[in-house]
Design a protein around this motif. Structure first.
Motif, PDB file in Angstrom:
ATOM      1  N   ASP A  45       0.820  -1.220   0.000  1.00 50.96           N
ATOM      2  CA  ASP A  45       0.000   0.000   0.000  1.00 50.96           C
ATOM      3  C   ASP A  45       0.849   1.263   0.000  1.00 50.96           C
ATOM      4  O   ASP A  45       0.451   2.283  -0.560  1.00 50.96           O
ATOM      5  CB  ASP A  45      -0.944  -0.003   1.199  1.00 50.96           C
ATOM      6  N   ASN A  46       2.027   1.227   0.598  1.00 53.76           N
ATOM      7  CA  ASN A  46       2.890   2.407   0.612  1.00 53.76           C
ATOM      8  C   ASN A  46       3.413   2.729  -0.785  1.00 53.76           C
ATOM      9  O   ASN A  46       3.403   3.881  -1.208  1.00 53.76           O
ATOM     10  CB  ASN A  46       4.059   2.217   1.580  1.00 53.76           C
ATOM     11  N   ALA A  47       3.880   1.706  -1.494  1.00 54.14           N
ATOM     12  CA  ALA A  47       4.437   1.912  -2.837  1.00 54.14           C
ATOM     13  C   ALA A  47       3.356   1.882  -3.913  1.00 54.14           C
ATOM     14  O   ALA A  47       3.624   2.212  -5.065  1.00 54.14           O
ATOM     15  CB  ALA A  47       5.489   0.851  -3.136  1.00 54.14           C
ATOM     16  N   LYS A  48       2.141   1.455  -3.543  1.00 51.24           N
ATOM     17  CA  LYS A  48       1.023   1.321  -4.500  1.00 51.24           C
ATOM     18  C   LYS A  48       1.417   0.413  -5.664  1.00 51.24           C
ATOM     19  O   LYS A  48       1.257   0.738  -6.829  1.00 51.24           O
ATOM     20  CB  LYS A  48       0.551   2.686  -5.017  1.00 51.24           C
ATOM     21  N   GLU A  49       1.939  -0.772  -5.297  1.00 54.31           N
ATOM     22  CA  GLU A  49       2.329  -1.731  -6.326  1.00 54.31           C
ATOM     23  C   GLU A  49       2.178  -3.158  -5.804  1.00 54.31           C
ATOM     24  O   GLU A  49       2.219  -3.401  -4.605  1.00 54.31           O
ATOM     25  CB  GLU A  49       3.756  -1.490  -6.805  1.00 54.31           C
ATOM     26  N   ALA A  50       2.021  -4.068  -6.749  1.00 54.82           N
ATOM     27  CA  ALA A  50       1.941  -5.486  -6.419  1.00 54.82           C
ATOM     28  C   ALA A  50       3.347  -6.058  -6.332  1.00 54.82           C
ATOM     29  O   ALA A  50       4.202  -5.769  -7.162  1.00 54.82           O
ATOM     30  CB  ALA A  50       1.134  -6.228  -7.483  1.00 54.82           C
ATOM     31  N   LEU A  51       3.554  -6.864  -5.320  1.00 54.08           N
ATOM     32  CA  LEU A  51       4.803  -7.594  -5.151  1.00 54.08           C
ATOM     33  C   LEU A  51       4.482  -9.067  -5.389  1.00 54.08           C
ATOM     34  O   LEU A  51       3.428  -9.541  -4.985  1.00 54.08           O
ATOM     35  CB  LEU A  51       5.365  -7.387  -3.743  1.00 54.08           C
ATOM     36  N   ARG A  52       5.379  -9.780  -6.056  1.00 45.21           N
ATOM     37  CA  ARG A  52       5.057 -11.151  -6.454  1.00 45.21           C
ATOM     38  C   ARG A  52       6.174 -12.114  -6.124  1.00 45.21           C
ATOM     39  O   ARG A  52       7.351 -11.755  -6.136  1.00 45.21           O
ATOM     40  CB  ARG A  52       4.804 -11.219  -7.955  1.00 45.21           C
ATOM     41  N   ILE A  53       5.742 -13.344  -5.897  1.00 43.14           N
ATOM     42  CA  ILE A  53       6.656 -14.476  -5.802  1.00 43.14           C
ATOM     43  C   ILE A  53       6.122 -15.525  -6.771  1.00 43.14           C
ATOM     44  O   ILE A  53       4.990 -15.993  -6.624  1.00 43.14           O
ATOM     45  CB  ILE A  53       6.702 -15.067  -4.380  1.00 43.14           C
TER      46      ILE A  53
END
Length: 107
Positions: A45-53
């Motif tokens: 939510d801070n970076a407004k981006e999805a992080l993936r594995i």
């Protein structure tokens, strides 16, 4: 507050390539169930981006990976519809999934 856990255990070969994966979800009755692939997305939510594995074992068959992607695309449409109520976009995502199935020769 009640807490629960979902875990993924990854066994790596000497080159750090996944050889075996199992996952656990106690609330779902899953205990050390083997899987060949996993894709996890979380929202930062801070970076407004999805992080993936994205992980798959070295013996995951290409045809199975194509089916996995197709099913993920279909489920994205369903999830999008439930999350937003935007039927038209959800339907379009379903069309994209079907086009993928044709282009990847699984249908």
């Amino acid at each position: 507050m009640r807490k629960t856990q979902i875990t993924i255990n990854v066994e790596l070969d000497e080159n750090h390539v996944p050889e075996k994966m199992t996952w656990n979800a106690e609330d779902g009755g899953i205990n050390a169930q083997e899987t060949k692939a996993t894709m996890i997305s979380v929202w930062d939510d801070n970076a407004k981006e999805a992080l993936r594995i994205d992980l798959w074992t070295k013996d995951m068959q290409v045809d199975h990976m194509k089916q996995f992607f197709h099913q993920i695309l279909v489920s994205l449409g369903h999830t999008y519809q439930r999350a937003t109520g935007e039927d038209d976009v959800a339907e379009w995502l379903g069309e994209v999934a079907e086009e993928f199935a044709v282009k990847s020769a699984i249908k």
